[in-house]
Motif scaffolding. Structure first.
Motif, PDB file in Angstrom:
ATOM      1  N   LEU A 197      24.486  -3.170 -31.940  1.00 19.20           N
ATOM      2  CA  LEU A 197      25.870  -3.067 -31.258  1.00 19.20           C
ATOM      3  C   LEU A 197      25.784  -2.466 -29.803  1.00 19.20           C
ATOM      4  N   LYS A 198      25.086  -1.171 -29.573  1.00 20.60           N
ATOM      5  CA  LYS A 198      24.864  -0.787 -28.533  1.00 20.60           C
ATOM      6  C   LYS A 198      24.188  -1.469 -27.435  1.00 20.60           C
ATOM      7  N   ILE A 199      23.006  -2.193 -28.139  1.00 17.18           N
ATOM      8  CA  ILE A 199      22.316  -3.173 -27.022  1.00 17.18           C
ATOM      9  C   ILE A 199      23.085  -4.207 -26.534  1.00 17.18           C
ATOM     10  N   ALA A 200      23.847  -4.738 -27.311  1.00 18.11           N
ATOM     11  CA  ALA A 200      24.830  -5.978 -27.219  1.00 18.11           C
ATOM     12  C   ALA A 200      25.908  -5.509 -26.170  1.00 18.11           C
ATOM     13  N   ILE A 201      26.439  -4.201 -26.189  1.00 14.29           N
ATOM     14  CA  ILE A 201      27.498  -3.852 -25.376  1.00 14.29           C
ATOM     15  C   ILE A 201      26.796  -3.652 -23.958  1.00 14.29           C
ATOM     16  N   LEU A 202      25.672  -2.673 -24.146  1.00 14.94           N
ATOM     17  CA  LEU A 202      25.134  -2.622 -22.648  1.00 14.94           C
ATOM     18  C   LEU A 202      24.736  -3.964 -21.936  1.00 14.94           C
ATOM     19  N   ALA A 203      24.255  -4.852 -22.708  1.00 15.22           N
ATOM     20  CA  ALA A 203      23.488  -6.015 -22.104  1.00 15.22           C
ATOM     21  C   ALA A 203      24.847  -6.882 -21.533  1.00 15.22           C
ATOM     22  N   THR A 204      25.924  -7.033 -22.449  1.00 20.29           N
ATOM     23  CA  THR A 204      26.918  -7.859 -21.859  1.00 20.29           C
ATOM     24  C   THR A 204      27.553  -7.141 -20.568  1.00 20.29           C
TER      25      THR A 204
END
Lengths: 264, 269
Positions: A78-85
């Motif tokens: 989830l953290k990866i997805a948030i930062l990447a978005t």
């Protein structure tokens, strides 16, 4: 004059008979030839049925014993997805402007399009491998990968939206003597904002899915946990992870669907 | 003439009401908090982050110039990759026809088959190709079979869903006309339903082939055949010039795939 017939028959798919049979024979020849020459070890395939039984036997019932590991993996995804978005969307705005034919000079347009094409050409897993080698194992490589992945999609769609804007508003502001930035903020952004928000939500959803996959090559998140479970023949844990991945994806799809509906 | 004050309750024009402004700021702050939470708790070695541009530059430096000595092998495996994508798409298209038929509300025989169809579609689409590939490599062993089956399992959901939606949107009248003449179920499908969904069918099949071409370039990384296998091999042996050649070959393949699918779309649709 064509001879009259008593019954009607369906017109053929391709009208020209020579072309039609060439296409049919070509397709048959391709599938026949490739099907026979493909490097397939049929003995191993035959053994697959038995192995499938063992794997599924080992996978049922799914084991949620190590749910701590599962939750940690998911939070990391989830953290990866948030930062990447966030990173991908911020970067894709200038790139989208570069790739919109109606606002930039031709050389800049080609550069913008080239960036988008390169970002879209590689599957995220390939990008992930390169980043894992460059910056080491872990979520940072995953974030970088998904930033590239997000740029490829968001910048492309946003550029298309910018090309469709109503230019009247831009001209009105220019006629009033507005500087470049004001034109951007008052004439262009309001027109592309709804699309931008929709794309961002879609991309968050998409990044969450992709982050499960880039982990398989070592870029952090739940995928890493899943690949480890598979590698250690922990099929019951792997099944548990897969079930949770599917559930989370369905949930995030539903949530992003609701949000997008409210925006429109 | 009504004054601005009467119309908006204030003297100057603003784009948003105070309530709208509050909502917008609330959402922005919420997003910022999510980013801060993610940044502060993610397990990252920050020294690596600062060194990243240098490391990436170094990596690309080592890749240049690309080494074409193994080009013959690369092209051979690239051909395998194309075949995996094409075979898998073809099988998936065949398999997705009955699934789309039972997953569309207006053609499905009963509620049980409707839910069965939807279950198949959702399961297929929710699991990524690579995860399917992991499973099928464990079952069939490494090789193209695992790759074809993995891509096929993923594509059925995609094609079936879009095709099912196309079936739901068809014009009912041809179906009713044929039913009124006493045509059999099979004839209704062939003469009333299929001609209407044919354009969607080809568009979806071509689109999925294009996507599958990309997906099949990575199957080899988990052992399921195609160019990914030699890419993994070149990376594991730190043969960066060859990695560069393989990456270039993949770009060319993907762009060619897009050209071919654009051409087919224009010709068929």
């Amino acid at each position: 004059m064509s001879t009259p017939r008593d019954t009607w028959s369906k017109p053929p798919f391709i009208a020209n008979p020579v072309l039609r049979w060439t296409v049919y024979l070509g397709v048959i020849a391709y599938f026949g030839w490739v099907g026979l020459t493909m490097p397939i070890d049929w003995n191993r395939v035959a053994a697959g049925i038995e192995r499938a039984g063992r794997i599924f036997g080992g996978a049922f019932p799914p084991s949620f014993e190590r749910s701590g590991l599962l939750i940690d993996g998911f939070l990391e995804s989830l953290k990866i997805a948030i930062l990447a978005t966030a990173g991908g969307v911020v970067l894709s705005i200038p790139i989208a402007f570069m790739a919109a034919r109606n606002i930039v000079p031709l050389p800049v347009f080609y550069l913008g399009r080239a960036i988008i094409i390169v970002a879209r050409s590689f599957h995220p897993v390939i990008v992930a491998i390169v980043f894992v080698k460059a910056v080491g194992f872990g979520p940072f490589a995953g974030v970088l990968t998904l930033i590239i992945y997000s740029i490829g999609f968001v910048a492309k769609m946003l550029a298309e939206r910018i090309e469709e804007i109503d230019f009247g508003q831009v001209e009105a502001l220019r006629a009033a003597g507005a500087p470049y930035l004001s034109t951007l903020f008052y004439a262009i952004f309001p027109q592309i904002m709804p699309r931008q928000i929709g794309l961002t939500i879609y991309q968050l959803d998409s990044n969450l899915r992709a982050s499960a996959v880039v982990g398989i090559v070592g870029a952090g998140g739940i995928g890493a946990t899943l690949a480890n479970a598979f590698g250690r023949y922990d099929y019951d844990f792997a099944l548990a992870i897969t079930i949770v991945i599917v559930a989370v994806i369905l949930l995030s799809e539903a949530v992003s669907g609701i949000i997008r509906k409210r925006i429109q | 003439m009504t004054s601005i004050r009467e119309q908006f309750g204030r003297d100057d024009w603003t784009r948003f009401t105070p309530k709208q402004k509050l909502t917008r700021w609330g959402i922005l702050v919420g997003c910022a908090l999510a980013i801060v939470w993610a940044l502060s708790s993610i397990r990252v070695v920050w020294a690596w982050v600062w060194g990243a541009p240098e490391q990436i530059g170094d990596l690309f430096g080592r890749m240049y110039p690309p080494d074409p000595t193994n080009l013959a092998t690369i092209l051979k495996v690239l051909w395998d990759t194309v075949n995996i994508a094409t075979f898998a798409t073809a099988f998936a298209v065949l398999l997705s026809l009955p699934v789309a038929y039972i997953a569309a509300q207006n053609t499905t025989p009963n509620r049980a088959t409707l839910w069965l169809g939807r279950l198949i579609l959702v399961t297929s689409r929710s699991v990524n190709t690579i995860i399917w590939a992991l499973l099928f490599v464990a079952i069939f062993g490494p090789g193209v079979v695992a790759g074809i089956v993995a891509i096929m399992f993923r594509s059925v959901g995609f094609i079936g869903k879009l095709l099912g939606e196309a079936i739901e949107e068809i014009d009912k009248r041809p179906v009713e006309a044929l039913e009124a003449t006493g045509a059999s179920r099979f004839k209704v499908i062939v003469y009333a339903i299929i001609p209407q969904v044919m354009p969607t069918f080809w568009a979806v099949a071509i689109l999925r082939w294009d996507i599958n071409l990309r997906e099949s370039t990575v199957l080899g990384l988990v052992g399921a055949g195609g160019i990914g296998i030699i890419l993994q091999g070149a990376i594991d042996t730190f043969n960066w010039p060859e990695v560069a050649t393989i990456l270039l070959a993949i770009i060319v393949l993907v762009i060619l795939g897009e050209v071919v699918s654009a051409f087919l779309r224009r010709r068929i649709l």
